[in-house]
Design a protein around this motif. Structure first.
Motif, PDB file in Angstrom:
ATOM      1  N   GLY A  92      45.683  26.527 -20.215  1.00  0.00           N
ATOM      2  CA  GLY A  92      46.703  25.619 -20.728  1.00  0.00           C
ATOM      3  C   GLY A  92      46.962  24.465 -19.783  1.00  0.00           C
ATOM      4  O   GLY A  92      47.131  23.315 -20.209  1.00  0.00           O
ATOM      5  N   THR A  93      46.980  24.756 -18.487  1.00  0.00           N
ATOM      6  CA  THR A  93      47.195  23.707 -17.489  1.00  0.00           C
ATOM      7  C   THR A  93      46.050  22.708 -17.488  1.00  0.00           C
ATOM      8  O   THR A  93      46.270  21.489 -17.474  1.00  0.00           O
ATOM      9  N   LEU A  94      44.811  23.198 -17.519  1.00  0.00           N
ATOM     10  CA  LEU A  94      43.651  22.307 -17.535  1.00  0.00           C
ATOM     11  C   LEU A  94      43.659  21.439 -18.780  1.00  0.00           C
ATOM     12  O   LEU A  94      43.377  20.237 -18.709  1.00  0.00           O
ATOM     13  N   CYS A  95      44.013  22.023 -19.907  1.00  0.00           N
ATOM     14  CA  CYS A  95      44.061  21.273 -21.153  1.00  0.00           C
ATOM     15  C   CYS A  95      45.074  20.131 -21.057  1.00  0.00           C
ATOM     16  O   CYS A  95      44.783  18.994 -21.435  1.00  0.00           O
ATOM     17  N   LYS A 120      41.309  29.541  -7.511  1.00  0.00           N
ATOM     18  CA  LYS A 120      41.436  30.924  -7.975  1.00  0.00           C
ATOM     19  C   LYS A 120      41.380  31.020  -9.498  1.00  0.00           C
ATOM     20  O   LYS A 120      41.547  32.113 -10.062  1.00  0.00           O
ATOM     21  N   TRP A 121      41.172  29.892 -10.169  1.00  0.00           N
ATOM     22  CA  TRP A 121      41.004  29.903 -11.619  1.00  0.00           C
ATOM     23  C   TRP A 121      39.666  30.554 -11.977  1.00  0.00           C
ATOM     24  O   TRP A 121      38.789  30.713 -11.100  1.00  0.00           O
ATOM     25  N   PRO A 122      39.464  30.911 -13.252  1.00  0.00           N
ATOM     26  CA  PRO A 122      38.137  31.376 -13.681  1.00  0.00           C
ATOM     27  C   PRO A 122      37.069  30.342 -13.327  1.00  0.00           C
ATOM     28  O   PRO A 122      37.316  29.131 -13.396  1.00  0.00           O
ATOM     29  N   ASP A 123      35.904  30.820 -12.943  1.00  0.00           N
ATOM     30  CA  ASP A 123      34.837  29.942 -12.456  1.00  0.00           C
ATOM     31  C   ASP A 123      34.545  28.764 -13.372  1.00  0.00           C
ATOM     32  O   ASP A 123      34.290  27.660 -12.903  1.00  0.00           O
TER      33      ASP A 123
END
Length: 201
Positions: A92-95, A120-123
């Protein structure tokens, strides 16, 4: 660039475990609409997939893609609304960061992501998160933050093109913000050595 945004999270589908039986094929079919330039139809398809509630990840991924479709149509408020329905925090943050980037809202990006531990987000999301925040830092003349994020972005992708783009941004930072032409030249030279391309392509 937009095509890359649309395809950003496809690899994560493989790891998901709770999708409906037809979800992966339907999701790929919706992505195909994007690649064919049928953005309105793709948005509708992703919203329909989100409504199926085939699993938390499936719903979130579909809503994110719907947001990117709205973004491609410059329906910013609609894109923000879709992003707000994404349950997964990093996604959601990346979006939201992508939506803000399209509007050159650099201060808002930093407000949203400055304290985020993007490493630390998903790769599959680290490269884009680091690159987006790095560009926001660069736009605000905050060289240390930009440098750190551009370097991290380059280390978190297996794509030679993505790595070169991160290095391009780093070289531009050295030239335009840091005013260090030596570092800039060294960075551009590294791109040429790595890919055999002109850095300003």
């Amino acid at each position: 660039d937009m095509k890359k945004v649309f395809l950003l999270l496809c690899g994560m589908l493989v790891a998901a475990v709770s999708f409906g039986e037809n979800f992966p094929n339907d999701f790929q079919a919706a992505l195909k609409l994007v690649n064919e330039g049928k953005i309105i139809e793709a948005e509708e398809a992703f919203l329909k997939l989100a409504g199926q509630k085939a699993g938390k990840r499936a719903t979130d991924e579909s809503m994110a893609q719907a947001a990117y479709c709205a973004l491609a149509q410059k329906k910013f408020d609609q894109a923000v609304e879709y992003a707000g329905k994404i349950g997964d925090k990093p996604l959601g943050t990346l979006c939201r960061m992508k939506i803000l980037q399209k509007q050159n809202k650099w201060d808002e990006i930093l407000s949203l992501s400055k304290s985020e531990e993007i490493d630390k987000w998903p790769d599959a999301m680290i490269y884009d998160g680091m690159l987006c925040r790095g560009r926001a830092y660069a736009a605000r003349q905050e060289a240390p933050g930009a440098e750190k994020d551009f370097v991290a972005a380059g280390k978190n992708t297996l794509s030679a093109d993505d790595k070169a783009f991160a290095m391009q941004n780093l070289g531009d930072l050295y030239r335009e913000v840091v005013k260090d032409n030596c570092k800039a030249s060294e960075t551009y030279a590294a791109i040429i050595k790595m890919q055999g391309i002109h850095p300003n392509r």
